[in-house]
Design an enzyme around this catalytic site. Structure first.
Site, short mmCIF file in Angstrom:
data_model
loop_
_atom_site.label_atom_id
_atom_site.label_comp_id
_atom_site.label_asym_id
_atom_site.label_seq_id
_atom_site.Cartn_x
_atom_site.Cartn_y
_atom_site.Cartn_z
N GLU A 118 0.84 -1.21 0.00
CA GLU A 118 0.00 0.00 0.00
C GLU A 118 0.87 1.25 0.00
O GLU A 118 2.00 1.23 0.48
CB GLU A 118 -0.87 0.01 1.26
CG GLU A 118 -2.33 -0.30 1.04
CD GLU A 118 -3.13 0.81 0.34
OE1 GLU A 118 -2.54 1.67 -0.34
OE2 GLU A 118 -4.36 0.80 0.49
N ASP A 119 0.33 2.33 -0.50
CA ASP A 119 1.03 3.61 -0.41
C ASP A 119 0.89 4.21 0.99
O ASP A 119 1.85 4.67 1.58
CB ASP A 119 0.52 4.59 -1.48
CG ASP A 119 -1.01 4.71 -1.51
OD1 ASP A 119 -1.71 4.00 -0.74
OD2 ASP A 119 -1.52 5.52 -2.30
N ASP A 142 -4.47 5.31 6.38
CA ASP A 142 -4.99 6.50 7.03
C ASP A 142 -6.04 6.05 8.05
O ASP A 142 -5.69 5.64 9.15
CB ASP A 142 -5.56 7.37 5.90
CG ASP A 142 -5.98 8.76 6.34
OD1 ASP A 142 -5.20 9.43 6.99
OD2 ASP A 142 -7.11 9.17 5.99
N PHE A 156 -2.11 15.91 4.61
CA PHE A 156 -2.43 15.26 3.35
C PHE A 156 -1.20 15.38 2.44
O PHE A 156 -0.74 16.48 2.16
CB PHE A 156 -3.65 15.90 2.69
CG PHE A 156 -4.18 15.07 1.56
CD1 PHE A 156 -5.02 14.00 1.80
CD2 PHE A 156 -3.80 15.33 0.25
CE1 PHE A 156 -5.49 13.21 0.76
CE2 PHE A 156 -4.27 14.54 -0.79
CZ PHE A 156 -5.11 13.48 -0.54
N ARG A 182 1.00 12.60 -8.69
CA ARG A 182 1.57 11.25 -8.48
C ARG A 182 3.01 11.18 -8.97
O ARG A 182 3.80 10.37 -8.50
CB ARG A 182 0.76 10.20 -9.26
CG ARG A 182 -0.65 9.97 -8.75
CD ARG A 182 -1.23 8.71 -9.41
NE ARG A 182 -2.67 8.64 -9.33
CZ ARG A 182 -3.35 8.16 -8.28
NH1 ARG A 182 -2.72 7.71 -7.24
NH2 ARG A 182 -4.67 8.12 -8.30
#
Ligand code: IMP
Ligand code: MG
Length: 193
Positions: A109-110, A113, A162, A175
């Site tokens: 996963e990146d 959260d 964020f 990205r």
């Protein structure tokens, strides 16, 4: 100035500050790749499961740093729409190409959260009877967790900001930044979500 140069200049103008630079990312990924190699010693059939879209950059770098043979597969998941907060509703946009029964699956996963996306994925994948199922995440925001998730490999714990870049987007852009950045608040100003 070419069109590409102009777009890149505009994207860089949106950056508030760089949170994790390229060198730090690569050094940490090598450390974790070494650990993965040791942990999966003797376990054949390792599958790195990339969670799209955000995971594509970290999957690419991590996979090339792991020397033992392994397969990669991709799953497309969406939990945000255009917002900066998880709705808790997870959608599978694209499923894996091959079955995972009996295989050692490492989810890549990146970022984790709230934990909703991973919690949903974990339950879905466990029902397919893998030999093992572990979680790798490049970034972790522990202060935002709503569901407890057991993470085997974490790149970096980060504060409640964020972030964009290195695969992570805001509304599908940024990205391509080669590092993890916090964007200027005015970037999100038009947002309702
Ligand atoms: P969760 O379900 O709240 O854990 O959200 C996980 C997903 O939300 C990640 O896979 C990302 O796609 C996205 N996400 C969460 N935080 C960020 C962020 O700071 N920047 C970009 N995307 C994020
Ligand atoms: Mg994601």
């Amino acid at each position: 100035m070419s069109q590409v140069e102009k777009i890149m200049r505009d994207i860089y103008a949106d950056i508030d500050y760089v949170l994790i630079d390229e060198d730090k990312l690569q050094v940490r990924l090598q450390e974790l790749a070494d650990r993965i190699e040791a942990d999966y010693e003797g376990k054949d059939d390792l599958l790195l499961l990339c969670v799209l879209k955000g995971g594509y950059t970290v999957l690419s770098d991590l996979s090339r740093k792991i020397k033992r043979p392994h397969a990669v597969d991709f799953m497309g998941v969406s939990s945000y729409g255009g917002a900066t907060k998880s709705s808790g509703e997870v959608q599978i946009l694209m499923d894996l190409k091959s079955p995972i029964a009996g295989r050692h699956v490492l989810i890549v996963e990146d970022i984790i959260d709230s934990g909703h996306t991973l919690n949903y994925l974990r339950r879905t994948l466990l029902a397919r009877n893998p030999a093992s199922l572990e979680i790798f995440t490049l970034l972790n925001k522990p202060s935002r967790r709503e569901i407890d998730i057991s993470i085997k490999y974490t790149g970096f714990d980060i504060p409640d900001e964020f972030v964009c870049g290195y695969g992570l987007d805001f509304d599908e852009i940024y990205r391509n930044l080669p590092f993890i950045a916090v964007m200027k608040p005015e970037v999100f100003a038009h947002l309702k979500g």
